[in-house]
Design a protein around this motif. Sequence first.
Motif, PDB file in Angstrom:
ATOM      1  N   GLY A   1       0.930  -1.400   0.216  1.00 13.18           N
ATOM      2  CA  GLY A   1       0.054  -0.021   0.068  1.00 13.18           C
ATOM      3  C   GLY A   1       0.850   1.094  -0.056  1.00 13.18           C
ATOM      4  O   GLY A   1       0.619   2.259  -0.624  1.00 13.18           O
ATOM      5  N   ARG A   2       1.883   1.201   0.922  1.00 24.69           N
ATOM      6  CA  ARG A   2       2.789   2.520   0.868  1.00 24.69           C
ATOM      7  C   ARG A   2       3.174   2.674  -0.320  1.00 24.69           C
ATOM      8  O   ARG A   2       3.659   3.563  -0.882  1.00 24.69           O
ATOM      9  CB  ARG A   2       3.597   2.482   1.939  1.00 24.69           C
ATOM     10  CG  ARG A   2       3.001   2.383   3.272  1.00 24.69           C
ATOM     11  CD  ARG A   2       3.858   2.506   4.437  1.00 24.69           C
ATOM     12  NE  ARG A   2       3.339   2.606   5.813  1.00 24.69           N
ATOM     13  CZ  ARG A   2       2.876   3.309   6.566  1.00 24.69           C
ATOM     14  NH1 ARG A   2       3.042   4.694   5.964  1.00 24.69           N
ATOM     15  NH2 ARG A   2       2.027   3.237   7.555  1.00 24.69           N
TER      16      ARG A   2
ATOM     17  N   ASP B   1       3.082   5.848  -3.309  1.00 29.59           N
ATOM     18  CA  ASP B   1       4.370   6.525  -3.869  1.00 29.59           C
ATOM     19  C   ASP B   1       4.274   6.568  -5.202  1.00 29.59           C
ATOM     20  O   ASP B   1       4.620   7.539  -6.114  1.00 29.59           O
ATOM     21  CB  ASP B   1       5.510   5.947  -3.130  1.00 29.59           C
ATOM     22  CG  ASP B   1       6.617   6.989  -3.191  1.00 29.59           C
ATOM     23  OD1 ASP B   1       6.559   8.152  -2.749  1.00 29.59           O
ATOM     24  OD2 ASP B   1       7.730   6.401  -3.569  1.00 29.59           O
ATOM     25  N   ILE B   2       4.214   5.253  -5.812  1.00 25.54           N
ATOM     26  CA  ILE B   2       4.118   5.151  -7.365  1.00 25.54           C
ATOM     27  C   ILE B   2       2.931   5.838  -8.009  1.00 25.54           C
ATOM     28  O   ILE B   2       3.224   6.599  -8.981  1.00 25.54           O
ATOM     29  CB  ILE B   2       3.957   3.673  -7.636  1.00 25.54           C
ATOM     30  CG1 ILE B   2       5.303   2.897  -7.282  1.00 25.54           C
ATOM     31  CG2 ILE B   2       3.673   3.429  -9.246  1.00 25.54           C
ATOM     32  CD1 ILE B   2       4.928   1.305  -7.354  1.00 25.54           C
TER      33      ILE B   2
ATOM     34  N   ARG C   1      -3.699   1.252  -9.905  1.00 29.73           N
ATOM     35  CA  ARG C   1      -4.670   1.879 -10.657  1.00 29.73           C
ATOM     36  C   ARG C   1      -5.930   2.667  -9.809  1.00 29.73           C
ATOM     37  O   ARG C   1      -6.464   3.632 -10.388  1.00 29.73           O
ATOM     38  CB  ARG C   1      -5.513   0.938 -11.471  1.00 29.73           C
ATOM     39  CG  ARG C   1      -6.388   1.216 -12.502  1.00 29.73           C
ATOM     40  CD  ARG C   1      -7.140  -0.177 -13.328  1.00 29.73           C
ATOM     41  NE  ARG C   1      -6.134  -0.752 -13.968  1.00 29.73           N
ATOM     42  CZ  ARG C   1      -6.177  -2.265 -14.027  1.00 29.73           C
ATOM     43  NH1 ARG C   1      -7.037  -2.806 -13.317  1.00 29.73           N
ATOM     44  NH2 ARG C   1      -4.975  -2.629 -14.910  1.00 29.73           N
ATOM     45  N   ARG C   2      -6.064   1.971  -8.784  1.00 25.57           N
ATOM     46  CA  ARG C   2      -7.093   2.499  -8.017  1.00 25.57           C
ATOM     47  C   ARG C   2      -7.275   3.714  -7.207  1.00 25.57           C
ATOM     48  O   ARG C   2      -7.914   4.339  -6.812  1.00 25.57           O
ATOM     49  CB  ARG C   2      -7.907   1.520  -6.795  1.00 25.57           C
ATOM     50  CG  ARG C   2      -8.293   0.222  -7.617  1.00 25.57           C
ATOM     51  CD  ARG C   2      -8.537  -0.958  -6.429  1.00 25.57           C
ATOM     52  NE  ARG C   2      -9.207  -2.080  -7.480  1.00 25.57           N
ATOM     53  CZ  ARG C   2      -9.505  -3.341  -6.749  1.00 25.57           C
ATOM     54  NH1 ARG C   2      -9.118  -3.306  -5.715  1.00 25.57           N
ATOM     55  NH2 ARG C   2      -9.830  -4.163  -7.588  1.00 25.57           N
ATOM     56  N   MET C   3      -5.353   4.197  -7.321  1.00 25.68           N
ATOM     57  CA  MET C   3      -5.246   5.426  -6.720  1.00 25.68           C
ATOM     58  C   MET C   3      -5.025   6.610  -7.612  1.00 25.68           C
ATOM     59  O   MET C   3      -4.752   7.718  -7.473  1.00 25.68           O
ATOM     60  CB  MET C   3      -3.825   5.180  -5.859  1.00 25.68           C
ATOM     61  CG  MET C   3      -4.081   4.278  -4.932  1.00 25.68           C
ATOM     62  SD  MET C   3      -2.713   4.183  -4.091  1.00 25.68           S
ATOM     63  CE  MET C   3      -2.915   2.954  -2.954  1.00 25.68           C
ATOM     64  N   LEU C   4      -4.982   6.375  -9.210  1.00 25.87           N
ATOM     65  CA  LEU C   4      -4.891   7.222 -10.146  1.00 25.87           C
ATOM     66  C   LEU C   4      -6.328   7.721 -10.617  1.00 25.87           C
ATOM     67  O   LEU C   4      -7.420   7.331 -10.136  1.00 25.87           O
ATOM     68  CB  LEU C   4      -4.317   6.753 -11.255  1.00 25.87           C
ATOM     69  CG  LEU C   4      -2.768   6.185 -11.162  1.00 25.87           C
ATOM     70  CD1 LEU C   4      -2.404   5.369 -12.409  1.00 25.87           C
ATOM     71  CD2 LEU C   4      -2.075   7.323 -10.935  1.00 25.87           C
TER      72      LEU C   4
ATOM     73  N   LEU D   1      10.688   5.345   0.715  1.00 21.67           N
ATOM     74  CA  LEU D   1       9.355   6.030   0.027  1.00 21.67           C
ATOM     75  C   LEU D   1       9.316   7.326   0.571  1.00 21.67           C
ATOM     76  O   LEU D   1       9.848   7.874   1.633  1.00 21.67           O
ATOM     77  CB  LEU D   1       8.402   5.021   0.497  1.00 21.67           C
ATOM     78  CG  LEU D   1       8.239   3.586  -0.021  1.00 21.67           C
ATOM     79  CD1 LEU D   1       6.806   2.916   0.360  1.00 21.67           C
ATOM     80  CD2 LEU D   1       8.342   3.626  -1.668  1.00 21.67           C
ATOM     81  N   ALA D   2       8.533   8.263  -0.279  1.00 20.74           N
ATOM     82  CA  ALA D   2       8.468   9.702   0.340  1.00 20.74           C
ATOM     83  C   ALA D   2       7.472   9.642   1.528  1.00 20.74           C
ATOM     84  O   ALA D   2       6.527   8.953   1.647  1.00 20.74           O
ATOM     85  CB  ALA D   2       7.844  10.429  -0.932  1.00 20.74           C
ATOM     86  N   SER D   3       7.925  10.584   2.341  1.00 25.74           N
ATOM     87  CA  SER D   3       7.077  10.571   3.531  1.00 25.74           C
ATOM     88  C   SER D   3       6.026  11.584   3.771  1.00 25.74           C
ATOM     89  O   SER D   3       5.951  12.539   2.789  1.00 25.74           O
ATOM     90  CB  SER D   3       7.900  10.685   4.825  1.00 25.74           C
ATOM     91  OG  SER D   3       8.721  11.858   4.562  1.00 25.74           O
TER      92      SER D   3
END
Length: 145
Positions: free
Chosen positions: A26-27, A31-32, A106-109, A143-145
Amino acid sequence: MKTSHVCARDVQERWLLYDASEHTLGRMATDIAMRLMGKDRPTYTPSELTGARVVVIHSARARVGGDKEGSKTYMRFTGYAGGLWGRSLADLRAQRPNEIVKLAVRRMLPKSKLGKRMMSRLKVYPGAEHPHTAQKPVKVESLAS
């Protein structure tokens, strides 16, 4: 202060490499998604394709937290009566390991034509080998925080 509109052709192309076995699913997916959209750069423009190209390796060994391996279900609807299908994470990992990462991102775009073009910039591979070594992708360690 002036607002600038950046065209996609003016943005320098970036290639990033993620190792799914080193990050939680998930994290890593958030970030992606942010990097595919280009929101990690000051030149972010919502209507343009200004994000990076992303390569994910070891998708078959993507880490998840808790008891998600046995309890998480990916639901799908065919559109017909009684057409609701569910597949567990363990089944999906065994049959199509690339889909675990692709579905999470895909579900975050954005749900638009631009979101589909962003998704085409994501390349996912189950092992360590990938055909994008000529592009010299930069490995993302943290990963970016």
